[in-house]
Design a protein around this motif. Structure first.
Motif, PDB file in Angstrom:
ATOM      1  N   MET A  86       0.806  -1.227   0.000  1.00  0.00           N
ATOM      2  CA  MET A  86       0.000   0.000   0.000  1.00  0.00           C
ATOM      3  C   MET A  86       0.837   1.275   0.000  1.00  0.00           C
ATOM      4  O   MET A  86       0.294   2.374  -0.021  1.00  0.00           O
ATOM      5  CB  MET A  86      -0.961  -0.006   1.198  1.00  0.00           C
ATOM      6  CG  MET A  86      -2.063  -1.050   1.087  1.00  0.00           C
ATOM      7  SD  MET A  86      -3.312  -0.923   2.385  1.00  0.00           S
ATOM      8  CE  MET A  86      -2.393  -1.486   3.819  1.00  0.00           C
ATOM      9  N   GLY A  87       2.174   1.124   0.058  1.00  0.00           N
ATOM     10  CA  GLY A  87       3.007   2.318  -0.097  1.00  0.00           C
ATOM     11  C   GLY A  87       3.921   2.668   1.054  1.00  0.00           C
ATOM     12  O   GLY A  87       4.541   3.730   1.039  1.00  0.00           O
ATOM     13  N   THR A  91       2.097   9.723   2.184  1.00  0.00           N
ATOM     14  CA  THR A  91       2.676  10.699   1.261  1.00  0.00           C
ATOM     15  C   THR A  91       1.831  11.957   1.291  1.00  0.00           C
ATOM     16  O   THR A  91       0.677  11.941   0.851  1.00  0.00           O
ATOM     17  CB  THR A  91       2.734  10.132  -0.171  1.00  0.00           C
ATOM     18  OG1 THR A  91       3.406   8.863  -0.156  1.00  0.00           O
ATOM     19  CG2 THR A  91       3.465  11.085  -1.096  1.00  0.00           C
ATOM     20  N   GLY A 244      -1.103  11.277  -7.168  1.00  0.00           N
ATOM     21  CA  GLY A 244      -1.684  10.543  -6.051  1.00  0.00           C
ATOM     22  C   GLY A 244      -3.130  10.180  -6.295  1.00  0.00           C
ATOM     23  O   GLY A 244      -3.734  10.559  -7.311  1.00  0.00           O
ATOM     24  N   ARG A 263      -2.336   1.280  -5.327  1.00  0.00           N
ATOM     25  CA  ARG A 263      -0.925   1.672  -5.222  1.00  0.00           C
ATOM     26  C   ARG A 263      -0.025   0.751  -6.043  1.00  0.00           C
ATOM     27  O   ARG A 263       0.883   1.194  -6.751  1.00  0.00           O
ATOM     28  CB  ARG A 263      -0.507   1.667  -3.746  1.00  0.00           C
ATOM     29  CG  ARG A 263       0.989   1.897  -3.497  1.00  0.00           C
ATOM     30  CD  ARG A 263       1.398   3.316  -3.917  1.00  0.00           C
ATOM     31  NE  ARG A 263       2.751   3.645  -3.527  1.00  0.00           N
ATOM     32  CZ  ARG A 263       3.835   3.289  -4.184  1.00  0.00           C
ATOM     33  NH1 ARG A 263       3.725   2.553  -5.290  1.00  0.00           N
ATOM     34  NH2 ARG A 263       5.028   3.648  -3.786  1.00  0.00           N
ATOM     35  N   TYR A 264      -0.293  -0.546  -5.969  1.00  0.00           N
ATOM     36  CA  TYR A 264       0.536  -1.519  -6.673  1.00  0.00           C
ATOM     37  C   TYR A 264       0.366  -1.415  -8.187  1.00  0.00           C
ATOM     38  O   TYR A 264       1.341  -1.446  -8.938  1.00  0.00           O
ATOM     39  CB  TYR A 264       0.167  -2.935  -6.204  1.00  0.00           C
ATOM     40  CG  TYR A 264       1.012  -4.031  -6.791  1.00  0.00           C
ATOM     41  CD1 TYR A 264       2.187  -4.437  -6.151  1.00  0.00           C
ATOM     42  CD2 TYR A 264       0.642  -4.675  -7.970  1.00  0.00           C
ATOM     43  CE1 TYR A 264       2.976  -5.451  -6.690  1.00  0.00           C
ATOM     44  CE2 TYR A 264       1.425  -5.681  -8.516  1.00  0.00           C
ATOM     45  CZ  TYR A 264       2.581  -6.064  -7.867  1.00  0.00           C
ATOM     46  OH  TYR A 264       3.358  -7.067  -8.405  1.00  0.00           O
ATOM     47  N   ARG A 268       1.180   4.952  -8.038  1.00  0.00           N
ATOM     48  CA  ARG A 268       0.894   6.259  -7.440  1.00  0.00           C
ATOM     49  C   ARG A 268       0.406   6.070  -6.009  1.00  0.00           C
ATOM     50  O   ARG A 268      -0.407   5.188  -5.745  1.00  0.00           O
ATOM     51  CB  ARG A 268      -0.171   7.019  -8.249  1.00  0.00           C
ATOM     52  CG  ARG A 268       0.166   7.234  -9.712  1.00  0.00           C
ATOM     53  CD  ARG A 268       1.369   8.166  -9.874  1.00  0.00           C
ATOM     54  NE  ARG A 268       1.631   8.484 -11.274  1.00  0.00           N
ATOM     55  CZ  ARG A 268       2.449   7.802 -12.052  1.00  0.00           C
ATOM     56  NH1 ARG A 268       3.061   6.734 -11.577  1.00  0.00           N
ATOM     57  NH2 ARG A 268       2.643   8.155 -13.306  1.00  0.00           N
ATOM     58  N   PRO A 269       0.847   6.885  -5.075  1.00  0.00           N
ATOM     59  CA  PRO A 269       0.447   6.703  -3.674  1.00  0.00           C
ATOM     60  C   PRO A 269      -1.001   7.110  -3.414  1.00  0.00           C
ATOM     61  O   PRO A 269      -1.516   8.053  -4.014  1.00  0.00           O
ATOM     62  CB  PRO A 269       1.407   7.643  -2.926  1.00  0.00           C
ATOM     63  CG  PRO A 269       1.732   8.710  -3.922  1.00  0.00           C
ATOM     64  CD  PRO A 269       1.765   8.029  -5.263  1.00  0.00           C
ATOM     65  N   ILE A 270      -1.640   6.377  -2.518  1.00  0.00           N
ATOM     66  CA  ILE A 270      -2.950   6.802  -2.006  1.00  0.00           C
ATOM     67  C   ILE A 270      -2.664   7.866  -0.955  1.00  0.00           C
ATOM     68  O   ILE A 270      -1.914   7.618  -0.003  1.00  0.00           O
ATOM     69  CB  ILE A 270      -3.713   5.623  -1.376  1.00  0.00           C
ATOM     70  CG1 ILE A 270      -3.924   4.512  -2.400  1.00  0.00           C
ATOM     71  CG2 ILE A 270      -5.055   6.091  -0.819  1.00  0.00           C
ATOM     72  CD1 ILE A 270      -4.477   3.235  -1.816  1.00  0.00           C
ATOM     73  N   LYS A 271      -3.227   9.041  -1.115  1.00  0.00           N
ATOM     74  CA  LYS A 271      -2.918  10.141  -0.192  1.00  0.00           C
ATOM     75  C   LYS A 271      -4.011  10.381   0.846  1.00  0.00           C
ATOM     76  O   LYS A 271      -3.712  10.810   1.967  1.00  0.00           O
ATOM     77  CB  LYS A 271      -2.647  11.426  -0.981  1.00  0.00           C
ATOM     78  CG  LYS A 271      -1.417  11.305  -1.882  1.00  0.00           C
ATOM     79  CD  LYS A 271      -0.833  12.643  -2.285  1.00  0.00           C
ATOM     80  CE  LYS A 271       0.484  12.468  -3.019  1.00  0.00           C
ATOM     81  NZ  LYS A 271       1.170  13.731  -3.313  1.00  0.00           N
ATOM     82  N   PRO A 287      -0.494   3.707   5.325  1.00  0.00           N
ATOM     83  CA  PRO A 287      -0.486   2.270   5.013  1.00  0.00           C
ATOM     84  C   PRO A 287      -0.245   1.372   6.222  1.00  0.00           C
ATOM     85  O   PRO A 287      -0.897   0.340   6.377  1.00  0.00           O
ATOM     86  CB  PRO A 287       0.661   2.140   4.004  1.00  0.00           C
ATOM     87  CG  PRO A 287       0.776   3.492   3.385  1.00  0.00           C
ATOM     88  CD  PRO A 287       0.446   4.461   4.482  1.00  0.00           C
TER      89      PRO A 287
END
Length: 459
Positions: A86-87, A91, A244, A263-264, A268-271, A287
């Motif tokens: 999940m990162g 972020t 994001g 995310r995978y 791009r990150p989940i913000k 995460p």
């Protein structure tokens, strides 16, 4: 969110208890169940395969620490790998640039973009102390501009007007110019919902992005769309340089596969996670904390942050002083406590963040609902000011009147007063025993949980 996955993983882990070592033989069946649980949670297949392989490599043959059971060792491995997928870390938004920092939100129709704009504006205003302006470039949905205007008023941020006859690029450029004049820190741009297969609409948002060069381009996606959320996010990330993702409607998704997949799949990150319609229902995505919640460990850090942010510190201080001076805890105080609990997401929201609550039977969970809390507040509101200050005045006829006024039954009023008496008794002992008295009361309450409302003893 993640209710079914959490239950399945907890059951799997419990089966490993008592073993001295995690071997390929005794972990094969467990990993099979983890795989099924992930697939049932609507996690994308490539993510499941990668996650299972990583867990297997780390878990098989691992010596168990003296202080941990094999089940706990596996939980640690699974928690670490879930967090990585999940990162790893939260972020934050990158707003360190010459104001105004432009944030562009894109996404499908119905994903909740306009509401998310207001939520993000409120979060940046209250927690980051930023001066925020919002603007709608959605010239296709008739009510979109008016909806954003109303939400902007609710959260107390500037709104740049636009209308359906304008060009989206011209609207955005004018908004940036206005934001510079008004010395705004952040400008959030709402866009029209579009399908990634709609070439004309995708070309329009590409042109809009090129014209305003936002510092953040966030994809807003409905978590209830499951695996499709990851696929759609991938399509948008191919078309736009996304920075994001914001997952919405996470309160309505018991599976939660989107959070593990996005995310995978996109890189791009989940913000942020959005839950509910209220404008304060947006939280930074952590995460590691979410991985702990999936595995039934709770999320105490988020709970503490929520208490610090949402509890009225002045009221809490006044109540503490009142109790320590030996003054009686009354129904007004009880109402304040119930309302504060509601501000923190209610009983269900609190339970979701407490360790071990995922292991409670469904029969117990079903009894935990915010309707009961709201009913208690309604009962207290139906009393006179004098009755709230002096509950002893509530005889049979007064209780019947209160029940009629609150739309409840006399038995509901009696139950509330019984709960009040228990709270008042605890507060009274605290005033006599100070902080040590409170600790004794809390220990007693914890021991007695096994006999209250069917809750199992805490271990």
């Amino acid at each position: 969110m993640f209710e079914s996955l959490s239950q399945r993983l907890s059951t799997t882990v419990n089966r490993l208890r008592g073993r001295g070592r995690l071997t390929e033989e005794n972990i094969r069946e467990s990993l099979r169940e983890v795989r099924i649980a992930l697939l049932e949670a609507d996690v994308a297949l490539p993510v499941v395969q990668a996650l299972i392989q990583r867990i297997k490599v780390r878990a098989v043959g691992q010596d168990v620490m003296k202080s941990l059971s094999p089940g706990q060792a596996l939980v640690k491995v699974v928690s670490d790998e879930l967090t990585t997928v999940m990162g790893s870390v939260n972020t934050d938004l990158n707003l360190a640039q010459q104001p105004p920092a432009v944030v562009l939100l894109a996404g499908l129709q119905g994903a909740g973009k306009t509401t998310t704009v207001a939520k993000l504006a409120r979060l940046l205003t209250e927690r980051k102390k930023k001066k925020v302006m919002v603007v709608s470039c959605d010239v296709y949905r008739p009510a979109a501009i008016e909806q954003l205007r109303t939400l902007a008023e609710q959260v107390g941020v500037s709104f740049f007007p636009s209308d359906a006859g304008q060009d989206p690029v011209a609207i955005a450029r004018a908004a940036i110019a206005a934001a510079r004049r008004e010395v705004v820190d952040v400008l959030i741009v709402d866009t029209a919902g579009r399908l990634h297969v709609d070439e004309a609409m995708m070309a329009e948002i590409k042109a809009l992005h090129a014209a305003i060069t936002p510092v953040e381009t966030l994809f807003v996606v409905d978590s209830m769309t499951g695996q499709d959320a990851a696929n759609t996010a991938k399509a948008f990330s191919d078309a736009l340089p996304l920075t994001g993702v914001i997952l919405t409607k996470t309160d309505g998704d018991a599976r939660g596969g989107a959070a593990l997949s996005v995310r995978y799949v996109t890189g791009r990150p989940i913000k942020f996670l959005g839950a509910g319609e209220k404008t304060d229902a947006l939280e930074p995505f952590h995460p590691d904390r979410l991985a702990q919640r999936i595995l039934g460990m709770g999320d105490v850090l988020s709970l503490v942050e929520e208490v610090e942010r949402k509890v009225d510190q002045e009221k809490a201080q006044k109540l503490a002083q009142k109790v320590m001076k030996g003054k009686r805890f009354d129904l007004n105080d009880m109402k304040d406590q119930l309302e504060q609990m509601g501000n923190m997401g209610g009983l269900a929201g609190l339970m979701d963040k407490l360790p071990g609550m995922g292991n409670l039977p469904d029969s117990v969970k079903s009894k935990v609902n915010d309707g009961e809390m709201n009913r208690m507040i309604a009962i207290i509101c139906s009393m006179t000011k004098k009755e709230r200050r002096h509950p002893d005045l509530l005889n049979g006829s007064r209780r019947a009147r209160v029940a009629r006024g609150s739309g409840t039954q006399p038995a509901d009023v009696n139950r509330l007063l019984k709960q009040y008496m228990q709270m008042e008794k605890m507060m009274s002992k605290l005033s006599r025993g100070g902080s040590k008295g409170l600790m004794r009361q809390m220990r007693g309450a914890m021991k007695g949980m096994g006999g209250m409302g069917g809750l199992p003893p805490m271990r």
